[in-house]
Design an enzyme around this catalytic site. Structure first.
Site, PDB file in Angstrom:
ATOM      1  N   GLU A  49      30.094  43.257  49.933  1.00 42.22           N
ATOM      2  CA  GLU A  49      30.989  43.800  48.913  1.00 42.22           C
ATOM      3  C   GLU A  49      31.205  42.714  47.880  1.00 42.22           C
ATOM      4  O   GLU A  49      31.694  41.628  48.201  1.00 42.22           O
ATOM      5  CB  GLU A  49      32.334  44.205  49.524  1.00 42.22           C
ATOM      6  CG  GLU A  49      32.350  45.580  50.117  1.00 42.22           C
ATOM      7  CD  GLU A  49      33.737  45.958  50.633  1.00 42.22           C
ATOM      8  OE1 GLU A  49      34.731  45.339  50.219  1.00 42.22           O
ATOM      9  OE2 GLU A  49      33.812  46.878  51.455  1.00 42.22           O
ATOM     10  N   ASP A  60      45.433  44.746  45.269  1.00 44.82           N
ATOM     11  CA  ASP A  60      45.094  43.497  45.950  1.00 44.82           C
ATOM     12  C   ASP A  60      46.290  42.576  46.111  1.00 44.82           C
ATOM     13  O   ASP A  60      47.162  42.492  45.248  1.00 44.82           O
ATOM     14  CB  ASP A  60      43.989  42.772  45.174  1.00 44.82           C
ATOM     15  CG  ASP A  60      42.680  43.537  45.204  1.00 44.82           C
ATOM     16  OD1 ASP A  60      42.223  43.846  46.313  1.00 44.82           O
ATOM     17  OD2 ASP A  60      42.137  43.853  44.132  1.00 44.82           O
TER      18      ASP A  60
END
Length: 263
Positions: A49, A60
């Site tokens: 990823e 995040d």
């Protein structure tokens, strides 16, 4: 068959679970992140990823936010992220790359141009965390038409009424977020994850990969044992933030991959 589909087919033939590793492109600079990326397959990473830096990464936690900030400060852009993938593909034609990020940079680039450029760079799939299924016409459906998997997130709050919508145009695999909240916060618990994976599996034939809150080889093994694989991001990015050498980062990655592959 996409690289992602081929990878899962090969793992299934060996009765192995998948290990997926995340890094932020350009963190702390292009050369370092590319060295780590190139070493990942040898360290046991089945799918990479690659984070696309963005100024407002709302899903995040501090670890990934700071990684994105470092990458942007080092001059990282969408084009340079794709160039990193292109460079990786010069020596590796088999390991899938999933680009993970937010829609704004893609929208700014232009969807049609982005999909063409991503495909040419050797990107295999997309995780775009701020595009819900209601917006599939924006990117998901064009991405599928361009030959890119569009991977969707399911979470502990994705109930049975919502799940079919989430799965509708998903391909490659389903990314199950093991905790509520941001990346790198709580720790994933296999006993909590197992029934949720089983619930999603009853609605799809796609592999279920579990991420968020996995920080150790033991956790990687425990989570992979109740799913089709595990994803680790923040714990790896923390090592990069601490100034570990690429070799040391990759040794840690290998320990996590070994854990998932033992499951």
């Amino acid at each position: 068959m996409s690289r992602i589909d081929a990878t899962f087919a090969a793992l299934q033939a060996e009765d192995k679970k998948a290990f997926v590793a995340y890094i932020m492109a350009g963190d702390p600079d292009v050369a370092t992140s590319l060295e780590v990326m190139k070493g990942m397959p040898s360290a046991g990473v089945d799918i990479i990823e690659l984070g696309l830096p963005f100024t407002d990464p709302m899903a995040d936690g501090p670890t990934i936010q700071l990684a994105g900030q470092r990458a942007l400060e080092s001059g990282m852009t969408l084009n340079k992220t794709l160039a990193m993938a292109t460079e990786f593909r010069k020596t590796n034609e088999t390991t899938p790359i999933v680009l993970m990020g937010y829609y704004n940079p893609i929208y700014s680039h232009g969807v049609e141009a982005f999909l063409k450029d991503a495909k040419a760079a050797g990107i295999d799939g997309l995780i775009v965390v701020d595009l819900p299924p209601e917006e599939d016409v924006e990117l998901c459906i064009p991405a599928q038409a361009a030959g890119l998997n569009f991977i969707r997130l399911a979470t502990p709050t994705t109930d049975d009424a919502r799940l079919p919508k989430v799965l509708q145009n998903t391909s490659g695999f389903v990314y199950y977020v093991s905790i509520t909240g941001i990346t790198g916060s709580a720790e994933a618990q296999a006993e909590d994850v197992a029934p949720e994976v089983a619930r999603i599996k009853s609605k799809t034939d796609l592999p279920i990969i579990v991420g968020f809150g996995i920080k150790t080889p033991a956790q990687s093994e425990a989570i992979a044992s109740v799913a089709d694989g595990a994803v680790v991001g923040s714990a790896i990015v923390d090592r990069i933030a601490n100034g570990d050498t690429p070799a040391d980062v990759l040794a840690f990655v290998k320990s996590l991959a070994d854990g998932a592959h033992r499951a």
